[in-house]
Design a protein around this motif. Structure first.
Motif, PDB file in Angstrom:
ATOM      1  N   ASP A   1      77.524   2.310  44.030  1.00  0.00           N
ATOM      2  CA  ASP A   1      78.633   2.601  44.951  1.00  0.00           C
ATOM      3  C   ASP A   1      78.172   2.802  46.383  1.00  0.00           C
ATOM      4  OD1 ASP A   1      80.220   2.452  42.758  1.00  0.00           O
ATOM      5  OD2 ASP A   1      80.880   4.543  42.761  1.00  0.00           O
ATOM      6  N   PHE A   2      77.011   3.431  46.554  1.00  0.00           N
ATOM      7  CA  PHE A   2      76.536   3.740  47.905  1.00  0.00           C
ATOM      8  C   PHE A   2      75.343   2.878  48.332  1.00  0.00           C
ATOM      9  CE2 PHE A   2      78.510   7.765  46.367  1.00  0.00           C
ATOM     10  CZ  PHE A   2      79.536   7.816  47.288  1.00  0.00           C
ATOM     11  N   GLU A   3      75.037   1.848  47.497  1.00  0.00           N
ATOM     12  CA  GLU A   3      73.974   0.883  47.802  1.00  0.00           C
ATOM     13  C   GLU A   3      72.654   1.594  48.119  1.00  0.00           C
ATOM     14  OE1 GLU A   3      75.497  -1.548  50.961  1.00  0.00           O
ATOM     15  OE2 GLU A   3      76.928  -2.583  49.668  1.00  0.00           O
ATOM     16  N   LEU A   4      72.208   2.415  47.164  1.00  0.00           N
ATOM     17  CA  LEU A   4      70.991   3.201  47.327  1.00  0.00           C
ATOM     18  C   LEU A   4      69.851   2.594  46.519  1.00  0.00           C
ATOM     19  CD1 LEU A   4      72.606   6.725  46.842  1.00  0.00           C
ATOM     20  CD2 LEU A   4      72.067   5.610  49.013  1.00  0.00           C
ATOM     21  N   THR A   5      68.631   2.661  47.048  1.00  0.00           N
ATOM     22  CA  THR A   5      67.458   2.201  46.315  1.00  0.00           C
ATOM     23  C   THR A   5      67.012   3.286  45.340  1.00  0.00           C
ATOM     24  OG1 THR A   5      65.864   3.120  47.884  1.00  0.00           O
ATOM     25  CG2 THR A   5      66.716   0.905  48.348  1.00  0.00           C
ATOM     26  N   ALA A   6      66.082   2.930  44.442  1.00  0.00           N
ATOM     27  CA  ALA A   6      65.546   3.919  43.514  1.00  0.00           C
ATOM     28  C   ALA A   6      64.831   5.031  44.270  1.00  0.00           C
ATOM     29  CB  ALA A   6      64.596   3.252  42.522  1.00  0.00           C
TER      30      ALA A   6
ATOM     31  N   ILE B   1      67.860  13.172  43.969  1.00  0.00           N
ATOM     32  CA  ILE B   1      67.601  13.995  42.783  1.00  0.00           C
ATOM     33  C   ILE B   1      66.655  15.134  43.134  1.00  0.00           C
ATOM     34  CG2 ILE B   1      66.550  14.031  40.490  1.00  0.00           C
ATOM     35  CD1 ILE B   1      67.470  11.123  40.152  1.00  0.00           C
ATOM     36  N   ALA B   2      65.640  14.805  43.951  1.00  0.00           N
ATOM     37  CA  ALA B   2      64.625  15.802  44.297  1.00  0.00           C
ATOM     38  C   ALA B   2      65.202  16.968  45.077  1.00  0.00           C
ATOM     39  CB  ALA B   2      63.499  15.144  45.105  1.00  0.00           C
ATOM     40  N   THR B   3      66.291  16.742  45.834  1.00  0.00           N
ATOM     41  CA  THR B   3      66.853  17.842  46.621  1.00  0.00           C
ATOM     42  C   THR B   3      67.338  18.978  45.732  1.00  0.00           C
ATOM     43  OG1 THR B   3      69.042  16.780  46.691  1.00  0.00           O
ATOM     44  CG2 THR B   3      67.558  16.343  48.520  1.00  0.00           C
ATOM     45  N   ALA B   4      67.813  18.643  44.509  1.00  0.00           N
ATOM     46  CA  ALA B   4      68.218  19.703  43.574  1.00  0.00           C
ATOM     47  C   ALA B   4      67.013  20.555  43.206  1.00  0.00           C
ATOM     48  CB  ALA B   4      68.832  19.091  42.318  1.00  0.00           C
TER      49      ALA B   4
ATOM     50  N   THR C   1      57.319  17.384  32.682  1.00  0.00           N
ATOM     51  CA  THR C   1      57.480  16.673  31.411  1.00  0.00           C
ATOM     52  C   THR C   1      58.923  16.722  30.933  1.00  0.00           C
ATOM     53  OG1 THR C   1      55.206  17.244  30.790  1.00  0.00           O
ATOM     54  CG2 THR C   1      56.666  16.508  29.033  1.00  0.00           C
ATOM     55  N   GLU C   2      59.533  17.891  31.017  1.00  0.00           N
ATOM     56  CA  GLU C   2      60.908  18.045  30.525  1.00  0.00           C
ATOM     57  C   GLU C   2      61.951  17.498  31.495  1.00  0.00           C
ATOM     58  OE1 GLU C   2      64.180  21.584  29.661  1.00  0.00           O
ATOM     59  OE2 GLU C   2      62.053  22.087  29.688  1.00  0.00           O
ATOM     60  N   LEU C   3      61.920  17.966  32.735  1.00  0.00           N
ATOM     61  CA  LEU C   3      63.036  17.727  33.652  1.00  0.00           C
ATOM     62  C   LEU C   3      62.984  16.371  34.347  1.00  0.00           C
ATOM     63  CD1 LEU C   3      63.379  21.294  35.174  1.00  0.00           C
ATOM     64  CD2 LEU C   3      64.705  20.256  33.337  1.00  0.00           C
ATOM     65  N   PHE C   4      61.797  15.917  34.741  1.00  0.00           N
ATOM     66  CA  PHE C   4      61.736  14.588  35.343  1.00  0.00           C
ATOM     67  C   PHE C   4      62.206  13.539  34.346  1.00  0.00           C
ATOM     68  CE2 PHE C   4      59.383  10.599  35.456  1.00  0.00           C
ATOM     69  CZ  PHE C   4      59.863  10.073  36.652  1.00  0.00           C
ATOM     70  N   THR C   5      61.681  13.616  33.131  1.00  0.00           N
ATOM     71  CA  THR C   5      62.047  12.622  32.115  1.00  0.00           C
ATOM     72  C   THR C   5      63.544  12.665  31.837  1.00  0.00           C
ATOM     73  OG1 THR C   5      59.864  12.940  31.113  1.00  0.00           O
ATOM     74  CG2 THR C   5      61.507  11.749  29.817  1.00  0.00           C
ATOM     75  N   GLY C   6      64.108  13.879  31.716  1.00  0.00           N
ATOM     76  CA  GLY C   6      65.529  14.004  31.432  1.00  0.00           C
ATOM     77  C   GLY C   6      66.409  13.412  32.518  1.00  0.00           C
ATOM     78  N   GLN C   7      66.059  13.658  33.787  1.00  0.00           N
ATOM     79  CA  GLN C   7      66.879  13.158  34.891  1.00  0.00           C
ATOM     80  C   GLN C   7      66.775  11.644  35.058  1.00  0.00           C
ATOM     81  OE1 GLN C   7      68.946  15.021  37.776  1.00  0.00           O
ATOM     82  NE2 GLN C   7      69.315  15.444  35.622  1.00  0.00           N
ATOM     83  N   TRP C   8      65.650  11.057  34.681  1.00  0.00           N
ATOM     84  CA  TRP C   8      65.417   9.636  34.937  1.00  0.00           C
ATOM     85  C   TRP C   8      65.550   8.751  33.704  1.00  0.00           C
ATOM     86  CZ3 TRP C   8      64.096   6.569  39.222  1.00  0.00           C
ATOM     87  CH2 TRP C   8      64.118   7.250  40.442  1.00  0.00           C
TER      88      TRP C   8
ATOM     89  N   THR D   1      59.245  13.699  41.409  1.00  0.00           N
ATOM     90  CA  THR D   1      60.399  12.793  41.385  1.00  0.00           C
ATOM     91  C   THR D   1      60.367  11.828  42.562  1.00  0.00           C
ATOM     92  OG1 THR D   1      61.766  14.426  40.242  1.00  0.00           O
ATOM     93  CG2 THR D   1      62.918  12.685  41.415  1.00  0.00           C
ATOM     94  N   ILE D   2      60.050  12.343  43.749  1.00  0.00           N
ATOM     95  CA  ILE D   2      59.963  11.472  44.929  1.00  0.00           C
ATOM     96  C   ILE D   2      58.842  10.450  44.748  1.00  0.00           C
ATOM     97  CG2 ILE D   2      59.450  11.399  47.403  1.00  0.00           C
ATOM     98  CD1 ILE D   2      60.725  14.145  47.633  1.00  0.00           C
ATOM     99  N   PHE D   3      57.692  10.928  44.308  1.00  0.00           N
ATOM    100  CA  PHE D   3      56.536  10.048  44.114  1.00  0.00           C
ATOM    101  C   PHE D   3      56.839   8.956  43.090  1.00  0.00           C
ATOM    102  CE2 PHE D   3      52.725   9.065  41.568  1.00  0.00           C
ATOM    103  CZ  PHE D   3      51.920   8.497  42.550  1.00  0.00           C
ATOM    104  N   MET D   4      57.428   9.341  41.953  1.00  0.00           N
ATOM    105  CA  MET D   4      57.676   8.367  40.894  1.00  0.00           C
ATOM    106  C   MET D   4      58.857   7.454  41.217  1.00  0.00           C
ATOM    107  SD  MET D   4      55.173   8.878  39.006  1.00  0.00           S
ATOM    108  CE  MET D   4      55.460   7.884  37.546  1.00  0.00           C
ATOM    109  N   GLY D   5      59.796   7.898  42.048  1.00  0.00           N
ATOM    110  CA  GLY D   5      60.867   7.004  42.488  1.00  0.00           C
ATOM    111  C   GLY D   5      60.308   5.845  43.286  1.00  0.00           C
ATOM    112  N   ASN D   6      59.407   6.149  44.197  1.00  0.00           N
ATOM    113  CA  ASN D   6      58.754   5.092  44.984  1.00  0.00           C
ATOM    114  C   ASN D   6      57.830   4.250  44.111  1.00  0.00           C
ATOM    115  OD1 ASN D   6      59.967   5.811  47.476  1.00  0.00           O
ATOM    116  ND2 ASN D   6      58.497   7.475  47.742  1.00  0.00           N
ATOM    117  N   PHE D   7      57.140   4.901  43.159  1.00  0.00           N
ATOM    118  CA  PHE D   7      56.256   4.180  42.244  1.00  0.00           C
ATOM    119  C   PHE D   7      57.058   3.206  41.387  1.00  0.00           C
ATOM    120  CE2 PHE D   7      53.840   4.287  38.086  1.00  0.00           C
ATOM    121  CZ  PHE D   7      52.792   3.485  38.510  1.00  0.00           C
ATOM    122  N   TYR D   8      58.248   3.628  40.964  1.00  0.00           N
ATOM    123  CA  TYR D   8      59.132   2.779  40.165  1.00  0.00           C
ATOM    124  C   TYR D   8      59.554   1.550  40.965  1.00  0.00           C
ATOM    125  CZ  TYR D   8      63.285   1.577  37.339  1.00  0.00           C
ATOM    126  OH  TYR D   8      64.219   0.929  36.566  1.00  0.00           O
ATOM    127  N   ASP D   9      59.929   1.747  42.227  1.00  0.00           N
ATOM    128  CA  ASP D   9      60.267   0.605  43.093  1.00  0.00           C
ATOM    129  C   ASP D   9      59.084  -0.346  43.227  1.00  0.00           C
ATOM    130  OD1 ASP D   9      62.919   1.143  43.680  1.00  0.00           O
ATOM    131  OD2 ASP D   9      62.436   2.418  45.393  1.00  0.00           O
TER     132      ASP D   9
END
Length: 417
Positions: free
Chosen positions: A37-42, A49-52, A221-228, A342-350
């Motif tokens: 909807d907002f044309e956002l990258t990973a 997500i990281a701001t939370a 281990t718990e929260l990053f995996t759950g959110q992504w 989360t920030i690191f792995m978002g960029n790594f995923y891209d």
């Protein structure tokens, strides 16, 4: 304190944590829609997500320093206000920055809830802290479980994501009303007369610092995996959001029967088993495909089930002089680590997606349909790779918690001698 008042406080605490976890479950389920909807990258989604996870440690650490002075009730009134503002702003979000700010506000509210409720539960149940903290934190996977079902149901009904987010307003108003009517005890540290200087000394002890560092790994281990999980595995199975539903369902049951498990294995023994199952679960999630991937979700749920509340319970029971500050520093450490990861792995995923695209693939020479197919294949390959990298963390934790078990056994022998 009368048992009726105690039970009401515990119930209101559980509802406040339910709102916290609904924000995780619903946001995880609508992440792809927000990106579209907002044309956002990973990478941009990762930052949102990281701001939370930024707001959470900010609130929980500050709350840890002031909760003894201002009282738990005032912190929970603040949590209600921040939850209300964050939810409403999310519903009326217009793009990246409104999502960023609204998520930050919800993160602050979530951290404030834990800053007040973790020491509240420890104060209400001083003789059974680890078990009751597990029962309290049962409502975290419960909210994620309910949130994912809401996403599935509302998607089936064709309702938009704004209505899904709006559902969180119901328990928010209920817990705000309940807390406004109840009387609160002082924190356990204040009631027991432990000095502020003793509390600060406790949070610089070697055992506390060890647990503080380990909290980085258990939370990631718990929260990053759950959110992504929905994003990382959406191309591996048609029902990727159900992976999170199953995982949290296992966590609900596990935390509900925490008392015999904790008493049988001890908190530190539970942490060893948790880390081992979490590592195995991530491996299965990263390697299995189709419906068999739900086996990995089940094993992973067993692994992360006891992580968060048992870490807090261990600190509260074995370093009791650390008080509310100790509990809140632990929670803040976990959420801060998740935000960075989360920030690191978002960029790594891209980056992985780009690496898995054919070298001759580009928008100019490739048709839109073919490019979309290539991107789908690249995402299918990239998601499991992120999970494999994350799997290293619980493997390290297995070794760390085995060492903790030996330390606690030797410490017990010294005390008995």
């Amino acid at each position: 304190m009368q048992s009726i008042e105690k039970n009401k406080l515990f119930l209101a605490s559980c509802l406040a944590l339910l709102v916290t976890s609904l924000s995780f479950g619903i946001r995880a389920g609508i992440m792809s829609k927000l990106g579209t909807d907002f044309e956002l990258t990973a990478g941009e989604l990762g930052t949102i997500i990281a701001t939370a996870f930024w707001g959470f440690p900010l609130a929980i650490v500050i709350g840890g320093f002031i909760v003894d002075a201002v009282g738990m009730k005032k912190l929970l009134v603040m949590a209600f206000v921040f939850h209300l503002l964050g939810i409403v702003l999310t519903i009326f979000a217009q793009g990246y920055w409104t999502l960023f700010i609204s998520t930050l506000l919800i993160g602050i509210a979530n951290g404030t809830v834990e800053a007040a409720c973790n020491p509240l539960v420890a104060t209400l149940y001083p003789d059974n802290k680890t078990t009751k903290l597990n029962h309290f934190h049962l409502w975290f996977p419960s909210g994620i479980f309910i949130g994912t079902l809401v996403v599935l149901l509302f998607d089936y009904l064709g309702l938009n994501w704004q209505i899904q987010v709006g559902i969180m307003l119901i328990p928010t108003f209920i817990y705000g009303f309940l807390f406004s009517k109840l009387d609160f005890p002082v924190t356990e540290r204040v009631a027991s007369g432990v000095s502020t200087s003793t509390m600060y000394k406790s949070v610089t002890s070697p055992l506390f610092l060890f647990m503080f560092i380990c909290m980085f790994g258990t939370a990631i281990t718990e929260l990053f995996t759950g959110q992504w999980i929905e994003m990382l595995l959406k191309n591996v199975t048609d029902n990727s959001i159900l992976i999170l539903t199953l995982t949290t369902g296992v966590m609900i049951i596990g935390r509900g029967v925490a008392e015999p498990v904790v008493h049988r294995f001890s908190p530190q023994g539970v942490l060893v088993l948790s880390a081992a199952f979490a590592a195995l679960g991530l491996y299965l999630l990263a390697t299995l495909t189709g419906n068999s991937i739900f086996i990995g979700a089940f094993v992973f749920g067993l692994g992360v089930c006891y992580f968060w509340p048992t870490m807090l319970g261990f600190v509260s029971e074995n370093i009791p002089d650390s008080g509310a500050l100790g509990l809140n520093l632990m929670g803040g450490a976990g959420m801060f680590a998740v935000s960075i990861y989360t920030i690191f792995m978002g960029n790594f995923y891209d980056q992985l997606i780009m690496e898995n695209l054919p070298s001759d693939a580009n928008a100019a020479s490739t048709s839109p349909e073919e490019m979309n197919n290539l991107l789908e294949l690249a995402r299918t390959a990239a998601g499991p790779e992120v999970l494999k990298v994350t799997m290293v963390i619980p493997i390290i934790l297995v070794v760390a918690f085995i060492g903790l078990n030996f330390y606690m056994k030797n410490k017990k022998k010294v005390v008995l001698a």
